[in-house]
Motif scaffolding. Sequence first.
Motif, PDB file in Angstrom:
ATOM      1  N   ALA A   1       0.975  -1.376  -0.073  1.00 23.47           N
ATOM      2  CA  ALA A   1      -0.037   0.225   0.072  1.00 23.47           C
ATOM      3  C   ALA A   1       0.875   1.279   0.230  1.00 23.47           C
ATOM      4  O   ALA A   1       0.814   2.176  -0.664  1.00 23.47           O
ATOM      5  CB  ALA A   1      -0.970   0.011   1.233  1.00 23.47           C
ATOM      6  N   PHE A   2       1.802   1.305   0.748  1.00 22.26           N
ATOM      7  CA  PHE A   2       2.797   2.463   0.904  1.00 22.26           C
ATOM      8  C   PHE A   2       3.401   2.644  -0.418  1.00 22.26           C
ATOM      9  O   PHE A   2       3.900   3.730  -0.973  1.00 22.26           O
ATOM     10  CB  PHE A   2       3.659   2.235   2.158  1.00 22.26           C
ATOM     11  CG  PHE A   2       3.390   2.603   3.346  1.00 22.26           C
ATOM     12  CD1 PHE A   2       2.114   3.613   3.534  1.00 22.26           C
ATOM     13  CD2 PHE A   2       3.488   1.772   4.643  1.00 22.26           C
ATOM     14  CE1 PHE A   2       1.467   3.693   4.685  1.00 22.26           C
ATOM     15  CE2 PHE A   2       2.919   2.162   5.721  1.00 22.26           C
ATOM     16  CZ  PHE A   2       1.810   3.071   5.810  1.00 22.26           C
ATOM     17  N   GLY A   3       3.805   1.380  -1.205  1.00 19.11           N
ATOM     18  CA  GLY A   3       4.334   1.509  -2.358  1.00 19.11           C
ATOM     19  C   GLY A   3       3.511   2.208  -3.403  1.00 19.11           C
ATOM     20  O   GLY A   3       4.151   3.087  -4.192  1.00 19.11           O
TER      21      GLY A   3
ATOM     22  N   PRO B   1       9.792  13.723  -0.979  1.00 20.72           N
ATOM     23  CA  PRO B   1      10.081  13.276   0.433  1.00 20.72           C
ATOM     24  C   PRO B   1       9.103  14.092   1.409  1.00 20.72           C
ATOM     25  O   PRO B   1       8.746  13.512   2.480  1.00 20.72           O
ATOM     26  CB  PRO B   1      11.417  13.946   0.792  1.00 20.72           C
ATOM     27  CG  PRO B   1      12.116  13.798  -0.461  1.00 20.72           C
ATOM     28  CD  PRO B   1      10.926  14.365  -1.602  1.00 20.72           C
ATOM     29  N   LEU B   2       8.646  15.361   1.004  1.00 21.75           N
ATOM     30  CA  LEU B   2       7.760  16.112   1.964  1.00 21.75           C
ATOM     31  C   LEU B   2       6.416  15.184   1.877  1.00 21.75           C
ATOM     32  O   LEU B   2       5.756  15.376   3.183  1.00 21.75           O
ATOM     33  CB  LEU B   2       7.599  17.376   1.452  1.00 21.75           C
ATOM     34  CG  LEU B   2       6.507  18.554   1.900  1.00 21.75           C
ATOM     35  CD1 LEU B   2       7.064  18.624   3.576  1.00 21.75           C
ATOM     36  CD2 LEU B   2       6.380  19.615   1.425  1.00 21.75           C
ATOM     37  N   LEU B   3       5.702  15.021   0.735  1.00 20.81           N
ATOM     38  CA  LEU B   3       4.640  14.210   0.632  1.00 20.81           C
ATOM     39  C   LEU B   3       4.841  12.951   1.213  1.00 20.81           C
ATOM     40  O   LEU B   3       3.854  12.461   1.874  1.00 20.81           O
ATOM     41  CB  LEU B   3       4.192  14.187  -0.883  1.00 20.81           C
ATOM     42  CG  LEU B   3       3.692  15.516  -1.401  1.00 20.81           C
ATOM     43  CD1 LEU B   3       3.332  15.071  -2.779  1.00 20.81           C
ATOM     44  CD2 LEU B   3       2.701  16.059  -0.817  1.00 20.81           C
TER      45      LEU B   3
ATOM     46  N   MET C   1       2.941   9.074   5.015  1.00 20.41           N
ATOM     47  CA  MET C   1       3.587   8.102   5.887  1.00 20.41           C
ATOM     48  C   MET C   1       4.233   8.250   7.088  1.00 20.41           C
ATOM     49  O   MET C   1       4.672   7.321   7.645  1.00 20.41           O
ATOM     50  CB  MET C   1       4.339   7.325   4.869  1.00 20.41           C
ATOM     51  CG  MET C   1       3.414   6.820   3.465  1.00 20.41           C
ATOM     52  SD  MET C   1       4.518   6.265   2.322  1.00 20.41           S
ATOM     53  CE  MET C   1       5.280   4.867   3.007  1.00 20.41           C
ATOM     54  N   GLY C   2       4.671   9.398   7.513  1.00 23.05           N
ATOM     55  CA  GLY C   2       5.175   9.798   8.513  1.00 23.05           C
ATOM     56  C   GLY C   2       6.727   9.584   8.782  1.00 23.05           C
ATOM     57  O   GLY C   2       7.436   9.282   9.802  1.00 23.05           O
ATOM     58  N   PHE C   3       7.511   9.278   7.631  1.00 24.85           N
ATOM     59  CA  PHE C   3       8.742   9.138   7.552  1.00 24.85           C
ATOM     60  C   PHE C   3       9.688  10.473   7.641  1.00 24.85           C
ATOM     61  O   PHE C   3       9.274  11.324   7.228  1.00 24.85           O
ATOM     62  CB  PHE C   3       9.279   8.640   6.279  1.00 24.85           C
ATOM     63  CG  PHE C   3       9.199   6.967   6.340  1.00 24.85           C
ATOM     64  CD1 PHE C   3       9.885   6.212   6.641  1.00 24.85           C
ATOM     65  CD2 PHE C   3       7.713   6.454   5.930  1.00 24.85           C
ATOM     66  CE1 PHE C   3       9.508   4.716   6.550  1.00 24.85           C
ATOM     67  CE2 PHE C   3       7.304   5.211   5.813  1.00 24.85           C
ATOM     68  CZ  PHE C   3       8.129   4.414   6.459  1.00 24.85           C
ATOM     69  N   GLU C   4      10.697  10.306   8.311  1.00 19.88           N
ATOM     70  CA  GLU C   4      11.542  11.414   8.753  1.00 19.88           C
ATOM     71  C   GLU C   4      13.033  11.419   8.366  1.00 19.88           C
ATOM     72  O   GLU C   4      13.260  10.329   8.087  1.00 19.88           O
ATOM     73  CB  GLU C   4      11.656  12.017  10.167  1.00 19.88           C
ATOM     74  CG  GLU C   4      10.041  12.369  10.515  1.00 19.88           C
ATOM     75  CD  GLU C   4       9.841  12.950  11.926  1.00 19.88           C
ATOM     76  OE1 GLU C   4      11.087  12.789  12.700  1.00 19.88           O
ATOM     77  OE2 GLU C   4       8.833  13.362  12.441  1.00 19.88           O
ATOM     78  N   GLY C   5      13.892  12.231   8.474  1.00 21.88           N
ATOM     79  CA  GLY C   5      15.151  12.383   8.208  1.00 21.88           C
ATOM     80  C   GLY C   5      15.826  12.125   6.604  1.00 21.88           C
ATOM     81  O   GLY C   5      16.751  11.277   6.648  1.00 21.88           O
TER      82      GLY C   5
END
Length: 333
Positions: A103-105, A149-151, A156-160
């Motif tokens: 799904a995240f893909g 990366p911002l979206l 999805m809540g990923f950082e860094g």
Amino acid sequence: MNILNKLKKEWFLAGMVLAIFLATITADFGRSGGLIHLDKLTGIGVAIVFFLHGLGLSPRAIKDGVANWRLHIYIQLCTFVLYPLLWLLFGNSFLTYMPSALAFGFCYLFVLPSTISSSVAMTSAAKGNVPGAIFNASLSSILGVFITPLLIQLFMGFEGVELDLLASVFAIAKLLLLPMIAGQLLRPYLLKWVEKHKAVVNKVDKYVILLIVYNAFCDSVANGIWSEFSLGMLATSIMISTVCLLVMVHSIQWGARRGGFNLPDEVAAVFCGTKKTLAAGVPMAKVIFGADPTLGMILLPIMLYHPIQIFYCAILANRYARKSAHNNQAVTG
């Protein structure tokens, strides 16, 4: 005899089918980094296409391409707003009915920037607005360094996330701008030669597209996407990728016509606005998701979508080219 005549007339579409068939049985031969290093060969082919664009485009045409701000806004909104809306509308359903990594893909697929090479090559093959396509494909890749990366972080809540903007800009310039500038500089000396051999020159972009198709399908087969996942999951992913592409293509067509764009601008909008980059998508995923063990499944949607988009858009390019030729005949007639 009729079949041979039909194949001769439709040599480009026949070549597409042949390229896919060959890829299924010669994946190691044609994959990126394979025996013939087809990824590098297609890179050279793309550079030649851009060089020929530089020869063929007048400075006024390039200026007109940059100045067409309505087209630029429309294409970038399609890439970075309309596509991500698919995740906002259907993301919860994806997470409910399929593994979260897959799904995240699809989420990752929806927020990727456009391709450069195939977008411009197909716009050229379809007799569309090549300067506008060149500008927007390049702009999309630059904007994608920041927006993707911002979206991803938003959805999805990923950082860094850290991406090298200078390296991306340099790669785009090396692939696209340098050959085009070289063509512009040599235009006064080679323009007559290009016009003399126009029949051959006009087919170069189609030859390059066939190589890109073959390379893309070889990469997909070599990476095992046909064997690593269950048949049901694979079929579902192919169906969703295809439906998303069809919805976006015809939505962008509809919007372009409602917005009063001419046919060349519509062509550029369709091919730049619907494409998603595999070449930049894979390395960006490795940066964004790191050593995630489900990275292969996250990449599955873009690996499926990429050859599907090339195949379907190549068919569209052929149709647009015929429509353009018909319109030109009607004007001259």
